[in-house]
Design a protein around this motif. Structure first.
Motif, short mmCIF file in Angstrom:
data_model
loop_
_atom_site.label_atom_id
_atom_site.label_comp_id
_atom_site.label_asym_id
_atom_site.label_seq_id
_atom_site.Cartn_x
_atom_site.Cartn_y
_atom_site.Cartn_z
N LEU A 118 0.86 -1.32 0.04
CA LEU A 118 0.17 0.10 0.06
C LEU A 118 0.97 1.28 0.12
O LEU A 118 0.90 2.16 -0.94
N GLY A 119 1.83 1.52 0.75
CA GLY A 119 2.87 2.38 0.85
C GLY A 119 3.59 2.62 -0.55
O GLY A 119 3.42 3.73 -0.97
N GLN A 120 3.93 1.61 -0.96
CA GLN A 120 4.69 1.88 -2.57
C GLN A 120 3.62 2.36 -3.51
O GLN A 120 3.92 2.89 -4.26
N LEU A 121 2.21 1.68 -3.25
CA LEU A 121 1.12 2.13 -4.27
C LEU A 121 0.93 3.90 -4.28
O LEU A 121 0.70 4.35 -5.25
N GLN A 122 0.57 3.97 -3.12
CA GLN A 122 0.54 5.50 -2.74
C GLN A 122 1.65 6.44 -3.32
O GLN A 122 1.24 7.33 -3.64
N LYS A 123 2.78 6.19 -3.31
CA LYS A 123 3.86 6.86 -3.78
C LYS A 123 3.98 6.67 -5.34
O LYS A 123 4.19 7.67 -6.01
N GLN A 124 3.77 5.50 -5.87
CA GLN A 124 3.83 5.31 -7.18
C GLN A 124 2.61 5.33 -8.18
O GLN A 124 2.59 5.52 -9.45
N TRP A 125 1.44 5.56 -7.61
CA TRP A 125 0.16 5.65 -8.47
C TRP A 125 0.03 6.66 -9.60
O TRP A 125 -0.34 6.09 -10.64
N PRO A 126 0.67 7.76 -9.31
CA PRO A 126 0.37 8.53 -10.51
C PRO A 126 1.21 8.12 -11.59
O PRO A 126 1.08 8.68 -12.74
N LYS A 127 2.28 7.39 -11.32
CA LYS A 127 3.21 6.94 -12.42
C LYS A 127 2.70 6.08 -13.32
O LYS A 127 3.20 5.79 -14.52
N ALA A 159 -0.10 4.56 -15.85
CA ALA A 159 -1.24 4.82 -16.97
C ALA A 159 -2.49 4.40 -16.25
O ALA A 159 -2.62 3.64 -15.67
N ALA A 160 -3.39 5.52 -16.71
CA ALA A 160 -4.82 5.33 -15.99
C ALA A 160 -5.36 4.02 -16.52
O ALA A 160 -6.17 3.41 -15.80
N ALA A 161 -5.16 3.71 -17.78
CA ALA A 161 -5.86 2.51 -18.28
C ALA A 161 -5.08 1.22 -17.61
O ALA A 161 -5.89 0.39 -17.27
N LYS A 162 -3.96 1.24 -17.27
CA LYS A 162 -3.20 0.24 -16.68
C LYS A 162 -3.77 0.17 -15.17
O LYS A 162 -4.03 -0.94 -14.68
N ARG A 163 -4.04 1.24 -14.49
CA ARG A 163 -4.47 1.34 -12.99
C ARG A 163 -6.08 0.87 -13.15
O ARG A 163 -6.32 -0.32 -12.48
N ALA A 164 -6.46 1.00 -14.14
CA ALA A 164 -8.15 0.59 -14.16
C ALA A 164 -8.19 -0.72 -14.39
O ALA A 164 -9.04 -1.59 -13.73
N THR A 223 1.73 -5.99 -7.91
CA THR A 223 2.40 -6.76 -8.96
C THR A 223 1.90 -6.83 -10.38
O THR A 223 2.73 -6.58 -11.32
N CYS A 224 0.67 -6.59 -10.47
CA CYS A 224 -0.25 -6.33 -11.70
C CYS A 224 0.38 -4.89 -12.11
O CYS A 224 0.47 -5.21 -13.45
N LEU A 225 0.53 -4.03 -11.53
CA LEU A 225 0.84 -2.68 -11.94
C LEU A 225 2.53 -2.62 -12.47
O LEU A 225 2.57 -1.89 -13.58
N GLN A 226 3.08 -3.50 -11.88
CA GLN A 226 4.57 -3.53 -12.26
C GLN A 226 4.86 -4.56 -13.45
O GLN A 226 6.05 -4.47 -14.12
N PHE A 227 4.15 -5.18 -14.06
CA PHE A 227 4.31 -6.08 -15.22
C PHE A 227 3.28 -5.64 -16.25
O PHE A 227 2.43 -5.24 -16.50
N GLY A 235 -12.75 -12.52 -7.48
CA GLY A 235 -12.70 -13.45 -6.60
C GLY A 235 -12.82 -13.03 -5.18
O GLY A 235 -13.19 -13.69 -4.17
N GLY A 236 -12.92 -11.79 -5.24
CA GLY A 236 -13.54 -11.08 -3.92
C GLY A 236 -12.55 -10.72 -2.67
O GLY A 236 -13.11 -10.09 -1.67
N THR A 237 -11.45 -11.24 -2.95
CA THR A 237 -10.34 -10.84 -1.90
C THR A 237 -9.22 -10.00 -2.64
O THR A 237 -8.03 -10.48 -2.68
N PRO A 238 -9.49 -8.64 -2.74
CA PRO A 238 -8.37 -7.89 -3.54
C PRO A 238 -7.01 -7.61 -2.45
O PRO A 238 -7.37 -7.61 -1.22
N SER A 239 -6.03 -7.56 -3.16
CA SER A 239 -4.78 -7.40 -2.26
C SER A 239 -4.19 -6.35 -2.92
O SER A 239 -4.00 -6.07 -4.02
N TYR A 240 -3.30 -5.57 -1.83
CA TYR A 240 -2.52 -4.55 -2.52
C TYR A 240 -1.20 -5.08 -3.05
O TYR A 240 -0.56 -4.63 -3.90
N VAL A 241 -0.78 -6.26 -2.57
CA VAL A 241 0.23 -6.99 -3.16
C VAL A 241 0.00 -7.46 -4.46
O VAL A 241 0.81 -7.26 -5.49
N GLY A 242 -1.19 -8.06 -4.80
CA GLY A 242 -1.55 -8.36 -6.22
C GLY A 242 -1.72 -6.97 -7.02
O GLY A 242 -1.25 -7.19 -8.26
#
Length: 99
Positions: A60-69, A71-76, A95-99, A85-92
């Motif tokens: 979560l800390g990394q996401l808060q720092k890097q979120w604006p970097k 792309a909006a489409a990638k974030r969405a 990971t999705c955003l970095q690849f 699946g109903g159990t979202p994860s900040y780690v997941g």
């Protein structure tokens, strides 16, 4: 001109997902870790639960720092994918955003 129902629904989902992706979503870390731990081991809350919460907080800390970097489409797309699946994860999500 008549627009079919599926087109309207799909368009609404895209707009909603894009609006949600403007900021880091709020997930229930404790719930995610409890469900993840229970699914993996069937055991009571213990050290792995604490480690999971720690990892979620770090992500979560990394996401808060890097979120604006990202792309909006990638974030969405990652926010949408991460809630399947109903159990979202900040780690997941991270990971999705970095690849």
């Amino acid at each position: 001109m008549r627009i079919s129902f599926p087109v309207v629904v799909f368009g609404s989902l895209l707009i909603t997902t894009a609006a949600i992706a403007d900021s880091v979503p709020k997930y229930d870390m404790a719930r995610t870790c409890r469900l993840d731990h229970a699914a993996a081991s069937g055991l009571a809350v213990s050290e792995p639960m604490k480690n999971c919460v720690r990892d979620e907080k770090r992500a979560l800390g990394q996401l808060q720092k890097q979120w604006p970097k990202f792309a909006a489409a990638k974030r969405a797309g990652c926010v949408s994918q991460n809630t399947i699946g109903g159990t979202p994860s900040y780690v997941g999500l991270l990971t999705c955003l970095q690849f």
